[in-house]
Scaffold this motif. Structure first.
Motif, PDB file in Angstrom:
ATOM      1  N   VAL A  23      16.727 -21.457  63.590  1.00 47.61           N
ATOM      2  CA  VAL A  23      15.489 -22.064  64.062  1.00 47.61           C
ATOM      3  C   VAL A  23      15.573 -23.566  63.856  1.00 47.61           C
ATOM      4  O   VAL A  23      16.155 -24.025  62.863  1.00 47.61           O
ATOM      5  N   ALA A  24      14.979 -24.316  64.750  1.00 52.81           N
ATOM      6  CA  ALA A  24      14.910 -25.758  64.576  1.00 52.81           C
ATOM      7  C   ALA A  24      14.240 -26.055  63.230  1.00 52.81           C
ATOM      8  O   ALA A  24      13.194 -25.470  62.918  1.00 52.81           O
ATOM      9  N   PRO A  25      14.833 -26.922  62.401  1.00 49.36           N
ATOM     10  CA  PRO A  25      14.286 -27.163  61.054  1.00 49.36           C
ATOM     11  C   PRO A  25      12.813 -27.558  61.039  1.00 49.36           C
ATOM     12  O   PRO A  25      12.061 -27.091  60.188  1.00 49.36           O
ATOM     13  N   HIS A  26      12.378 -28.352  62.001  1.00 49.95           N
ATOM     14  CA  HIS A  26      10.971 -28.773  62.012  1.00 49.95           C
ATOM     15  C   HIS A  26      10.014 -27.611  62.294  1.00 49.95           C
ATOM     16  O   HIS A  26       8.831 -27.699  62.014  1.00 49.95           O
ATOM     17  N   ALA A  27      10.536 -26.506  62.825  1.00 47.66           N
ATOM     18  CA  ALA A  27       9.695 -25.372  63.208  1.00 47.66           C
ATOM     19  C   ALA A  27       9.866 -24.164  62.301  1.00 47.66           C
ATOM     20  O   ALA A  27       9.340 -23.094  62.593  1.00 47.66           O
ATOM     21  N   LEU A  28      10.577 -24.328  61.193  1.00 50.55           N
ATOM     22  CA  LEU A  28      10.884 -23.179  60.333  1.00 50.55           C
ATOM     23  C   LEU A  28       9.625 -22.513  59.784  1.00 50.55           C
ATOM     24  O   LEU A  28       9.480 -21.291  59.846  1.00 50.55           O
ATOM     25  N   VAL A  29       8.705 -23.282  59.258  1.00 50.36           N
ATOM     26  CA  VAL A  29       7.472 -22.708  58.682  1.00 50.36           C
ATOM     27  C   VAL A  29       6.651 -22.024  59.769  1.00 50.36           C
ATOM     28  O   VAL A  29       6.240 -20.863  59.618  1.00 50.36           O
ATOM     29  N   HIS A  30       6.437 -22.704  60.876  1.00 45.32           N
ATOM     30  CA  HIS A  30       5.633 -22.144  61.972  1.00 45.32           C
ATOM     31  C   HIS A  30       6.265 -20.861  62.524  1.00 45.32           C
ATOM     32  O   HIS A  30       5.588 -19.852  62.723  1.00 45.32           O
ATOM     33  N   THR A  31       7.576 -20.885  62.756  1.00 42.48           N
ATOM     34  CA  THR A  31       8.263 -19.722  63.313  1.00 42.48           C
ATOM     35  C   THR A  31       8.280 -18.570  62.322  1.00 42.48           C
ATOM     36  O   THR A  31       8.076 -17.409  62.699  1.00 42.48           O
ATOM     37  N   GLY A  32       8.502 -18.869  61.045  1.00 40.50           N
ATOM     38  CA  GLY A  32       8.483 -17.828  60.024  1.00 40.50           C
ATOM     39  C   GLY A  32       7.132 -17.149  59.932  1.00 40.50           C
ATOM     40  O   GLY A  32       7.050 -15.918  59.829  1.00 40.50           O
ATOM     41  N   VAL A  47      15.989 -18.867  54.580  1.00 45.25           N
ATOM     42  CA  VAL A  47      17.229 -18.681  53.844  1.00 45.25           C
ATOM     43  C   VAL A  47      18.166 -19.869  54.087  1.00 45.25           C
ATOM     44  O   VAL A  47      17.925 -20.683  54.974  1.00 45.25           O
ATOM     45  N   THR A  48      19.214 -19.944  53.287  1.00 42.21           N
ATOM     46  CA  THR A  48      20.225 -20.970  53.497  1.00 42.21           C
ATOM     47  C   THR A  48      21.482 -20.328  54.061  1.00 42.21           C
ATOM     48  O   THR A  48      21.667 -19.123  53.967  1.00 42.21           O
ATOM     49  N   GLY A  49      22.330 -21.142  54.636  1.00 45.95           N
ATOM     50  CA  GLY A  49      23.570 -20.631  55.201  1.00 45.95           C
ATOM     51  C   GLY A  49      23.644 -20.941  56.676  1.00 45.95           C
ATOM     52  O   GLY A  49      23.002 -21.864  57.177  1.00 45.95           O
ATOM     53  N   ARG A  50      24.416 -20.146  57.384  1.00 45.26           N
ATOM     54  CA  ARG A  50      24.626 -20.355  58.816  1.00 45.26           C
ATOM     55  C   ARG A  50      23.335 -20.197  59.616  1.00 45.26           C
ATOM     56  O   ARG A  50      23.150 -20.802  60.665  1.00 45.26           O
ATOM     57  N   THR A  51      22.443 -19.338  59.153  1.00 46.35           N
ATOM     58  CA  THR A  51      21.121 -19.165  59.762  1.00 46.35           C
ATOM     59  C   THR A  51      20.075 -19.619  58.756  1.00 46.35           C
ATOM     60  O   THR A  51      20.381 -19.813  57.582  1.00 46.35           O
ATOM     61  N   ASN A  52      18.834 -19.782  59.194  1.00 47.79           N
ATOM     62  CA  ASN A  52      17.820 -20.266  58.252  1.00 47.79           C
ATOM     63  C   ASN A  52      16.538 -19.433  58.207  1.00 47.79           C
ATOM     64  O   ASN A  52      15.588 -19.785  57.515  1.00 47.79           O
ATOM     65  N   LEU A  53      16.515 -18.306  58.907  1.00 43.86           N
ATOM     66  CA  LEU A  53      15.363 -17.405  58.840  1.00 43.86           C
ATOM     67  C   LEU A  53      15.886 -15.976  58.931  1.00 43.86           C
ATOM     68  O   LEU A  53      16.647 -15.642  59.845  1.00 43.86           O
ATOM     69  N   ALA A  54      15.516 -15.151  57.968  1.00 44.88           N
ATOM     70  CA  ALA A  54      15.957 -13.754  57.943  1.00 44.88           C
ATOM     71  C   ALA A  54      14.736 -12.847  58.007  1.00 44.88           C
ATOM     72  O   ALA A  54      13.683 -13.172  57.461  1.00 44.88           O
ATOM     73  N   ALA A  55      14.903 -11.713  58.678  1.00 39.00           N
ATOM     74  CA  ALA A  55      13.804 -10.755  58.783  1.00 39.00           C
ATOM     75  C   ALA A  55      14.362  -9.347  58.866  1.00 39.00           C
ATOM     76  O   ALA A  55      15.490  -9.134  59.305  1.00 39.00           O
ATOM     77  N   SER A  56      13.556  -8.389  58.431  1.00 42.90           N
ATOM     78  CA  SER A  56      13.849  -6.970  58.617  1.00 42.90           C
ATOM     79  C   SER A  56      12.708  -6.379  59.416  1.00 42.90           C
ATOM     80  O   SER A  56      11.537  -6.649  59.130  1.00 42.90           O
ATOM     81  N   GLY A  57      13.054  -5.591  60.406  1.00 46.85           N
ATOM     82  CA  GLY A  57      12.036  -4.993  61.255  1.00 46.85           C
ATOM     83  C   GLY A  57      12.201  -3.494  61.345  1.00 46.85           C
ATOM     84  O   GLY A  57      13.270  -2.947  61.065  1.00 46.85           O
ATOM     85  N   LEU A  58      11.151  -2.819  61.738  1.00 43.97           N
ATOM     86  CA  LEU A  58      11.144  -1.366  61.876  1.00 43.97           C
ATOM     87  C   LEU A  58      10.826  -1.028  63.325  1.00 43.97           C
ATOM     88  O   LEU A  58       9.748  -1.361  63.823  1.00 43.97           O
ATOM     89  N   CYS A  59      11.761  -0.390  64.015  1.00 43.29           N
ATOM     90  CA  CYS A  59      11.572   0.013  65.409  1.00 43.29           C
ATOM     91  C   CYS A  59      11.813   1.509  65.519  1.00 43.29           C
ATOM     92  O   CYS A  59      12.737   2.036  64.913  1.00 43.29           O
ATOM     93  N   ARG A  60      11.003   2.184  66.295  1.00 40.07           N
ATOM     94  CA  ARG A  60      11.074   3.643  66.368  1.00 40.07           C
ATOM     95  C   ARG A  60      11.980   4.155  67.486  1.00 40.07           C
ATOM     96  O   ARG A  60      12.432   5.285  67.431  1.00 40.07           O
ATOM     97  N   THR A  61      12.212   3.351  68.522  1.00 41.02           N
ATOM     98  CA  THR A  61      13.049   3.775  69.645  1.00 41.02           C
ATOM     99  C   THR A  61      13.955   2.628  70.060  1.00 41.02           C
ATOM    100  O   THR A  61      13.724   1.473  69.687  1.00 41.02           O
TER     101      THR A  61
END
Length: 106
Positions: A23-32, A47-61
């Protein structure tokens, strides 16, 4: 749900999907915060590293997963890249209260 929707796995009621977003650094809080509002999202963190936002999601199909990725993640303007992983089997789950015998406390 689409008429052709298939369960993620025949022996599972649902599946966890891991998402690592750049995510663009200026938009990290808003996007999160926007990401955290989606009902499919169970966890989101900067998060830090190659990416800067991590998420876990639950999908049924599979259609639900596709819609989540294309219509929700894809609709977030400042997401430059998204990597996803479908969890096939969990071998350990986080709990809110670790027992004293696993932490060495108490």
């Amino acid at each position: 749900m689409h008429a052709s929707a298939q369960p993620i796995a025949s022996n599972a009621r649902s599946a966890f999907t891991g998402c690592w977003l750049t995510v663009a650094p200026h938009a990290l809080v808003h996007t999160g915060r926007a990401l955290a509002q989606y009902p499919e999202v169970r966890f989101a963190a900067a998060v830090t590293g190659r990416t800067n936002l991590a998420a876990s999601g639950l999908c049924r199909t599979t259609d639900g997963l596709y819609d989540f990725l294309t219509e929700k993640i894809g609709a977030l303007d400042d997401v430059h890249t998204a990597e996803t992983v479908l969890t096939l089997r969990r071998v350990k789950t986080l709990t809110t209260e670790p027992s004293s015998h696993t932490t060495g406390l108490g």
